[in-house]
Write an enzyme that holds these catalytic residues in place. Structure first.
Site, PDB file in Angstrom:
ATOM      1  N   THR A  25     -15.634  -1.134 -34.826  1.00  0.00           N
ATOM      2  CA  THR A  25     -15.295  -2.510 -34.141  1.00  0.00           C
ATOM      3  C   THR A  25     -15.618  -3.745 -34.922  1.00  0.00           C
ATOM      4  OG1 THR A  25     -17.793  -2.576 -33.324  1.00  0.00           O
ATOM      5  CG2 THR A  25     -16.219  -1.545 -31.952  1.00  0.00           C
ATOM      6  N   TRP A  26     -15.363  -3.645 -36.215  1.00  0.00           N
ATOM      7  CA  TRP A  26     -15.641  -4.945 -36.748  1.00  0.00           C
ATOM      8  C   TRP A  26     -14.205  -5.808 -36.386  1.00  0.00           C
ATOM      9  CZ3 TRP A  26     -13.419  -5.005 -42.646  1.00  0.00           C
ATOM     10  CH2 TRP A  26     -13.748  -6.245 -43.346  1.00  0.00           C
ATOM     11  N   TYR A  61     -21.021  -8.458 -37.963  1.00  0.00           N
ATOM     12  CA  TYR A  61     -19.485  -8.729 -37.574  1.00  0.00           C
ATOM     13  C   TYR A  61     -19.233  -9.638 -36.241  1.00  0.00           C
ATOM     14  CZ  TYR A  61     -18.574  -4.024 -39.726  1.00  0.00           C
ATOM     15  OH  TYR A  61     -18.373  -2.944 -40.628  1.00  0.00           O
ATOM     16  N   LEU A 208      -7.929   3.976 -42.936  1.00  0.00           N
ATOM     17  CA  LEU A 208      -6.477   3.760 -42.693  1.00  0.00           C
ATOM     18  C   LEU A 208      -6.072   2.768 -43.820  1.00  0.00           C
ATOM     19  CD1 LEU A 208      -5.963   3.632 -39.033  1.00  0.00           C
ATOM     20  CD2 LEU A 208      -5.121   5.624 -40.575  1.00  0.00           C
ATOM     21  N   LYS A 216       3.701   1.213 -41.097  1.00  0.00           N
ATOM     22  CA  LYS A 216       4.469   0.194 -40.670  1.00  0.00           C
ATOM     23  C   LYS A 216       4.588  -0.814 -41.636  1.00  0.00           C
ATOM     24  CE  LYS A 216       0.063  -1.639 -38.557  1.00  0.00           C
ATOM     25  NZ  LYS A 216      -0.443  -2.101 -37.264  1.00  0.00           N
ATOM     26  N   ARG A 229      -7.184  -9.394 -44.600  1.00  0.00           N
ATOM     27  CA  ARG A 229      -6.517  -8.496 -45.804  1.00  0.00           C
ATOM     28  C   ARG A 229      -5.610  -9.770 -46.448  1.00  0.00           C
ATOM     29  NH1 ARG A 229      -3.826  -4.819 -41.069  1.00  0.00           N
ATOM     30  NH2 ARG A 229      -3.969  -6.771 -40.036  1.00  0.00           N
ATOM     31  N   GLY A 281     -10.706   1.228 -37.292  1.00  0.00           N
ATOM     32  CA  GLY A 281     -10.678   0.105 -36.287  1.00  0.00           C
ATOM     33  C   GLY A 281      -9.524   0.060 -35.530  1.00  0.00           C
ATOM     34  N   GLN A 287      -3.723   1.694 -30.300  1.00  0.00           N
ATOM     35  CA  GLN A 287      -4.142   2.323 -31.602  1.00  0.00           C
ATOM     36  C   GLN A 287      -5.164   3.169 -31.545  1.00  0.00           C
ATOM     37  OE1 GLN A 287      -4.571  -1.073 -34.059  1.00  0.00           O
ATOM     38  NE2 GLN A 287      -2.646  -1.645 -34.706  1.00  0.00           N
TER      39      GLN A 287
HETATM   40  N1  LIG Z   1     -19.790  -0.567 -43.965  1.00  0.00           N
HETATM   41  C1  LIG Z   1     -18.969  -1.079 -44.458  1.00  0.00           C
HETATM   42  O1  LIG Z   1     -19.441  -1.957 -45.523  1.00  0.00           O
HETATM   43  C2  LIG Z   1     -17.564  -1.307 -43.731  1.00  0.00           C
HETATM   44  C3  LIG Z   1     -16.601  -2.007 -44.481  1.00  0.00           C
HETATM   45  C4  LIG Z   1     -15.276  -2.163 -43.735  1.00  0.00           C
HETATM   46  C5  LIG Z   1     -15.377  -1.279 -42.439  1.00  0.00           C
HETATM   47  N2  LIG Z   1     -16.414  -0.896 -41.775  1.00  0.00           N
HETATM   48  C6  LIG Z   1     -16.079  -0.318 -40.761  1.00  0.00           C
HETATM   49  O2  LIG Z   1     -15.061   0.622 -40.627  1.00  0.00           O
HETATM   50  C7  LIG Z   1     -14.082   0.193 -39.536  1.00  0.00           C
HETATM   51  C8  LIG Z   1     -12.632   0.590 -39.978  1.00  0.00           C
HETATM   52  O3  LIG Z   1     -12.300   0.008 -41.183  1.00  0.00           O
HETATM   53  P1  LIG Z   1     -11.323  -1.065 -41.343  1.00  0.00           P
HETATM   54  O4  LIG Z   1     -11.287  -1.761 -40.090  1.00  0.00           O
HETATM   55  O5  LIG Z   1     -11.677  -1.844 -42.578  1.00  0.00           O
HETATM   56  O6  LIG Z   1     -10.055  -0.510 -41.680  1.00  0.00           O
HETATM   57  P2  LIG Z   1      -9.140   0.551 -41.107  1.00  0.00           P
HETATM   58  O7  LIG Z   1      -9.589   1.423 -40.101  1.00  0.00           O
HETATM   59  O8  LIG Z   1      -8.656   1.396 -42.182  1.00  0.00           O
HETATM   60  O9  LIG Z   1      -7.772  -0.028 -40.406  1.00  0.00           O
HETATM   61  C9  LIG Z   1      -7.899  -0.781 -39.362  1.00  0.00           C
HETATM   62  C10 LIG Z   1      -6.540  -1.665 -39.262  1.00  0.00           C
HETATM   63  O10 LIG Z   1      -5.478  -0.695 -38.973  1.00  0.00           O
HETATM   64  C11 LIG Z   1      -4.396  -1.000 -38.173  1.00  0.00           C
HETATM   65  N3  LIG Z   1      -4.481   0.277 -37.368  1.00  0.00           N
HETATM   66  C12 LIG Z   1      -5.547   0.962 -36.657  1.00  0.00           C
HETATM   67  N4  LIG Z   1      -4.945   2.069 -36.004  1.00  0.00           N
HETATM   68  C13 LIG Z   1      -3.638   1.955 -36.293  1.00  0.00           C
HETATM   69  C14 LIG Z   1      -2.580   2.869 -35.675  1.00  0.00           C
HETATM   70  N5  LIG Z   1      -2.929   4.031 -35.000  1.00  0.00           N
HETATM   71  N6  LIG Z   1      -1.237   2.670 -35.798  1.00  0.00           N
HETATM   72  C15 LIG Z   1      -0.968   1.666 -36.463  1.00  0.00           C
HETATM   73  N7  LIG Z   1      -1.896   0.516 -37.079  1.00  0.00           N
HETATM   74  C16 LIG Z   1      -3.297   0.803 -36.782  1.00  0.00           C
HETATM   75  C17 LIG Z   1      -4.833  -2.223 -37.325  1.00  0.00           C
HETATM   76  O11 LIG Z   1      -4.821  -3.246 -37.964  1.00  0.00           O
HETATM   77  P3  LIG Z   1      -2.984  -4.213 -37.755  1.00  0.00           P
HETATM   78  O12 LIG Z   1      -2.509  -3.725 -36.361  1.00  0.00           O
HETATM   79  O13 LIG Z   1      -3.166  -5.512 -37.784  1.00  0.00           O
HETATM   80  O14 LIG Z   1      -2.201  -3.463 -38.864  1.00  0.00           O
HETATM   81  C18 LIG Z   1      -6.484  -2.134 -37.791  1.00  0.00           C
HETATM   82  O15 LIG Z   1      -7.149  -3.106 -37.484  1.00  0.00           O
HETATM   83  C19 LIG Z   1     -14.424  -1.138 -39.371  1.00  0.00           C
HETATM   84  O16 LIG Z   1     -13.996  -1.526 -37.924  1.00  0.00           O
HETATM   85  C20 LIG Z   1     -15.828  -1.040 -39.552  1.00  0.00           C
HETATM   86  O17 LIG Z   1     -16.527  -0.612 -38.267  1.00  0.00           O
HETATM   87  C21 LIG Z   1     -17.354  -0.685 -42.335  1.00  0.00           C
END
Ligand SMILES: NC(=O)c1ccc[n+]([C@@H]2O[C@H](COP(=O)([O-])OP(=O)(O)OC[C@H]3O[C@@H](n4cnc5c(N)ncnc54)[C@H](OP(=O)(O)O)[C@@H]3O)[C@@H](O)[C@H]2O)c1
Length: 324
Positions: A25-26, A61, A208, A216, A229, A281, A287
């Site tokens: 949920t970031w 966050y 992802l 996409k 990003r 996320g 999504q």
């Molecule tokens: N511990 C740490 O240091 C750390 C660092 C980073 C993240 N996190 C945690 O990890 C979670 C996930 O990482 P993240 O947010 O960096 O990246 P991610 O999960 O790799 O990518 C999320 C993004 O991908 C797109 N997306 C997600 N599901 C999709 C689907 N089914 N189809 C198409 N597009 C989709 C969305 O953006 P668009 O639609 O705009 O493309 C979404 O915001 C965060 O929410 C957070 O809780 C932790």
């Protein structure tokens, strides 16, 4: 609330079941742009309806907004506390032992709960030089006092995890959270083996690759992002040129399996280790539904290997953005 069940795993050494996939949920922050509470609530609704019960947030966050939105949504939806697993994180700069108590109290208040299921050290106190044992003992005291159920580390190297664990007398580290996806596989060298050997759950963040593995975005269609990003190396054209063959294969397999590229990508990392629980996320309710569909089935071994080989050829450079 649960309409379709996902796959579940048991937290090692307990009988407690958590969904094999979580919701990160970031996205409920300025960094990603989900700032409308009602919209964020719809994402939480879809996660719950899909059987997801693991939610990842952090104190930093949206400066607390993500914790607030998540807690408020769960409360308004009438979810009983024990029905969900709430994981949050304390940043390295809050690790003075006095600040540990203060910031956990505030986090509980924002979430509107009496306790959190998992408190993760978000990153080491690398700029504040807090020695390890005083803050670990403060966190362990909060476990003893019933405010935290489990402890976890995020972005800690193995040597420092060992040090963290040596400070604990009544509890242990049960979760490890790190960057891990089909493009960025550094965690396979030391961290995932450590989680497996020590019976810990490994939570990949950016599973992802911030959307790069969803099919996409292509080299011909790389948007100019206005969110977190904006300067993400994965989307630098020089890097994305190497990623494109992987995206092409994900799109091909997507047709073959009747799954989305995001589901194929997440399934690949889930298949890598029984200890893995990704936390993608979501910026839209659909999504999270899509991501929940990445479990409950497995890629054929040959297809898993094809993706493995293609992804191993990728060498991302993080030294981009400043000079070129
Ligand atoms: N511990 C740490 O240091 C750390 C660092 C980073 C993240 N996190 C945690 O990890 C979670 C996930 O990482 P993240 O947010 O960096 O990246 P991610 O999960 O790799 O990518 C999320 C993004 O991908 C797109 N997306 C997600 N599901 C999709 C689907 N089914 N189809 C198409 N597009 C989709 C969305 O953006 P668009 O639609 O705009 O493309 C979404 O915001 C965060 O929410 C957070 O809780 C932790």
């Amino acid at each position: 609330m649960v309409i379709s069940a996902v796959e579940y795993i048991v937290i090692p050494g307990t009988n407690e079941k958590i969904s094999r996939i979580g919701l990160g949920t970031w996205q409920f922050s300025e960094a990603w742009g989900v700032l409308d509470y009602e919209f964020a609530k719809q994402i939480v609704v879809k996660a719950l309806e899909s059987g997801i019960n693991f939610f990842d947030t952090a104190m930093v966050y949206g400066n607390g907004k993500s914790e607030e939105f998540l807690g408020k949504a769960l409360k308004e939806l009438g979810i009983r506390r024990e029905e969900v697993f709430i994981a949050t994180k304390i940043p390295g700069q809050f690790l003075d032992p006095h600040d540990v108590f203060k910031s956990v109290d505030r986090s509980l208040k924002r979430l509107g709960v009496e306790y959190v299921d998992l408190m993760q050290l978000h990153w080491p106190p690398c700029w504040h030089n807090h020695p390890t044992c005083p803050y670990m003992r403060a966190l362990e005291r909060l476990v003893e006092l019933g405010k935290i159920r489990y402890l976890g580390v995020s972005n800690y190297p193995v040597a420092l995890i060992e040090e963290v664990r040596s400070c604990l007398s009544r509890t242990d580290i049960k979760f490890m959270q790190y960057r891990y996806n089909l493009i960025e596989r550094q965690a396979e060298i030391e961290l995932i083996p450590y989680a497996e050997k020590n019976n810990m759950i490994f939570l990949p963040w950016s599973p992802l690759a911030k959307g790069a593995l969803t099919g996409k975005y292509t080299l011909e269609n790389l948007p100019k992002f206005t969110d977190v990003r904006e300067s993400e190396p994965v989307f630098h054209p020089g890097n994305f040129k190497q990623i494109q063959p992987l995206v092409d294969e994900l799109l091909r397999l997507s047709k073959e399996y009747g799954k989305t590229p995001a589901q194929i990508s997440l399934n690949w990392i889930i298949s890598y280790s029984k200890n893995i629980l990704p936390i993608p996320g979501a910026k839209k309710p659909e999504q999270v539904v899509d991501n929940a569909g990445s479990v409950g089935w497995r890629l054929e071994y040959e297809d898993w290997r094809t993706l493995d080989e293609i992804s191993k050829k990728i060498r991302i450079s993080y030294a981009v953005g400043y000079l070129y």
